[in-house]
Write a protein that holds these residues in place. Structure first.
Motif, PDB file in Angstrom:
ATOM      1  N   VAL A 191     -19.888 -56.208 -58.252  1.00 56.11           N
ATOM      2  CA  VAL A 191     -20.151 -56.599 -56.867  1.00 56.11           C
ATOM      3  C   VAL A 191     -18.873 -57.156 -56.253  1.00 56.11           C
ATOM      4  O   VAL A 191     -18.345 -58.169 -56.710  1.00 56.11           O
ATOM      5  N   HIS A 192     -18.391 -56.482 -55.212  1.00 55.23           N
ATOM      6  CA  HIS A 192     -17.170 -56.883 -54.519  1.00 55.23           C
ATOM      7  C   HIS A 192     -17.496 -57.106 -53.045  1.00 55.23           C
ATOM      8  O   HIS A 192     -18.164 -56.283 -52.418  1.00 55.23           O
ATOM      9  N   SER A 193     -16.997 -58.206 -52.492  1.00 55.40           N
ATOM     10  CA  SER A 193     -17.339 -58.540 -51.112  1.00 55.40           C
ATOM     11  C   SER A 193     -16.153 -59.165 -50.400  1.00 55.40           C
ATOM     12  O   SER A 193     -15.320 -59.850 -51.011  1.00 55.40           O
ATOM     13  N   SER A 194     -16.092 -58.944 -49.091  1.00 55.73           N
ATOM     14  CA  SER A 194     -15.226 -59.756 -48.248  1.00 55.73           C
ATOM     15  C   SER A 194     -15.579 -61.213 -48.492  1.00 55.73           C
ATOM     16  O   SER A 194     -16.732 -61.568 -48.752  1.00 55.73           O
ATOM     17  N   SER A 195     -14.590 -62.073 -48.398  1.00 53.58           N
ATOM     18  CA  SER A 195     -14.827 -63.501 -48.605  1.00 53.58           C
ATOM     19  C   SER A 195     -15.556 -64.156 -47.437  1.00 53.58           C
ATOM     20  O   SER A 195     -15.971 -65.312 -47.534  1.00 53.58           O
ATOM     21  N   SER A 196     -15.749 -63.434 -46.349  1.00 50.56           N
ATOM     22  CA  SER A 196     -16.468 -63.982 -45.192  1.00 50.56           C
ATOM     23  C   SER A 196     -17.937 -64.211 -45.539  1.00 50.56           C
ATOM     24  O   SER A 196     -18.552 -63.416 -46.262  1.00 50.56           O
ATOM     25  N   THR A 197     -18.502 -65.265 -44.962  1.00 51.16           N
ATOM     26  CA  THR A 197     -19.856 -65.694 -45.322  1.00 51.16           C
ATOM     27  C   THR A 197     -20.892 -64.600 -45.138  1.00 51.16           C
ATOM     28  O   THR A 197     -21.763 -64.395 -45.998  1.00 51.16           O
ATOM     29  N   ARG A 198     -20.851 -63.870 -44.029  1.00 49.53           N
ATOM     30  CA  ARG A 198     -21.878 -62.874 -43.757  1.00 49.53           C
ATOM     31  C   ARG A 198     -21.871 -61.737 -44.766  1.00 49.53           C
ATOM     32  O   ARG A 198     -22.925 -61.154 -45.052  1.00 49.53           O
ATOM     33  N   CYS A 199     -20.709 -61.415 -45.322  1.00 53.42           N
ATOM     34  CA  CYS A 199     -20.653 -60.393 -46.360  1.00 53.42           C
ATOM     35  C   CYS A 199     -21.167 -60.944 -47.688  1.00 53.42           C
ATOM     36  O   CYS A 199     -21.941 -60.285 -48.393  1.00 53.42           O
ATOM     37  N   VAL A 200     -20.727 -62.140 -48.033  1.00 47.62           N
ATOM     38  CA  VAL A 200     -21.180 -62.764 -49.279  1.00 47.62           C
ATOM     39  C   VAL A 200     -22.700 -62.909 -49.274  1.00 47.62           C
ATOM     40  O   VAL A 200     -23.380 -62.615 -50.274  1.00 47.62           O
TER      41      VAL A 200
END
Length: 285
Positions: A186-195
């Protein structure tokens, strides 16, 4: 698709050695692929996995999608069946299957024999379509984050802008869909909405979450995105990459697939093998 159609889903399940899984239905005295009707509100992706498990006792993960079938049923209504290729997770032994009134036989059948065994022409067409896709692939799900609070209603750091309730519901609905494609990274932008979009999946499965500034709107760079995408294409595991609409064209270009417009919470499933893309499909939660 006509909204009046009966919806169903199933899979062409294959294994090493050139065999395909078929089931026999005593009510109709026919041989076909494992499939079944969607439960109310159920997504067709998760329905395909569930139906294979119920009809054969085997746990599968999906590969590339196949052309949907549509045919007239007894009584005049039409049935729309979505199919995927699939591989078994764990044991593929069906010798202990218990026959019942719905399915009284489950067999691994060689490809050439399966073409003869299958009762219906539309199933033979699906078998022929699946044959060149029978080799195992991995899935990389490129995901746009779920519906977030509007920018104009948020006065803080945009990196911290969260999902709204509808986006949180989308994130929950993604859990069985990502599992169906065997996502373990699982890889995500560090921005809250992506997490927040991938957090329900992480909490249910226990797979670790990697946060990347290079996938955020503010800090994304072409080199950073390309490096990560190439690494995931070379990986021997299924993965999800969650990012933002402005970053998506760079991601898709790095993967060598055509640009597509994804709604919030939607994704593009990129099926790949040995670093090359085999097929793609849009995933709507």
């Amino acid at each position: 698709m006509d909204p009046r159609d009966v919806r169903a889903a199933g899979a062409v399940v294959t294994r090493k050695g050139g065999e395909v899984l078929l089931v026999h239905r005593p009510k109709y005295d026919d041989w076909s692929f494992p499939k079944g009707k969607l439960d109310p509100g159920e997504h067709h992706v998760s329905a395909a996995v569930r139906e294979v498990a119920e009809e054969t006792g085997l746990d599968v993960r999906l590969g590339p999608a196949l052309t949907s079938q549509r045919y007239r049923m007894l009584g005049g209504r039409y049935k729309h069946v979505d199919y995927w290729t699939a591989r078994v997770v764990g044991s593929d032994d069906v010798s202990r299957y218990r026959p019942n009134d719905e399915i009284d036989a489950v067999e691994w059948v060689p490809w050439d024999a399966a073409a003869t065994r299958l009762t219906y022409p539309h199933d033979r067409e699906t078998l022929a379509e699946a044959r060149p896709l029978r080799r195992r692939t991995r899935a990389l799900v490129v995901l746009r984050h779920g519906k977030a609070r509007p920018r104009k209603a948020w006065t803080g750091d945009d990196r911290l802008r969260p999902l709204e309730d509808a986006g949180a519901a989308q994130a929950e609905r993604l859990v069985p869909l990502l599992a169906a494609f065997d996502v373990t990274a699982v890889h995500s932008s560090s921005s809250t909405r992506c997490v927040q979009t991938v957090t329900p999946y992480v909490e249910v499965t226990g797979w670790p979450l990697e946060r990347h500034d290079r996938l955020s709107e503010e800090d994304a760079t072409v080199d950073g995105v390309v490096d990560l995408c190439h690494r995931l294409l070379d990986a021997k595991e299924g993965a999800v990459l969650c990012t933002h609409r402005p970053v998506l064209p760079t991601v898709l270009d790095a993967l060598g697939v055509p640009d597509v417009s994804l709604a919030p919470g939607a994704g593009l499933v990129v099926h790949h093998r040995r670093g090359g893309v085999v097929a793609t499909e849009v995933l709507h939660p």
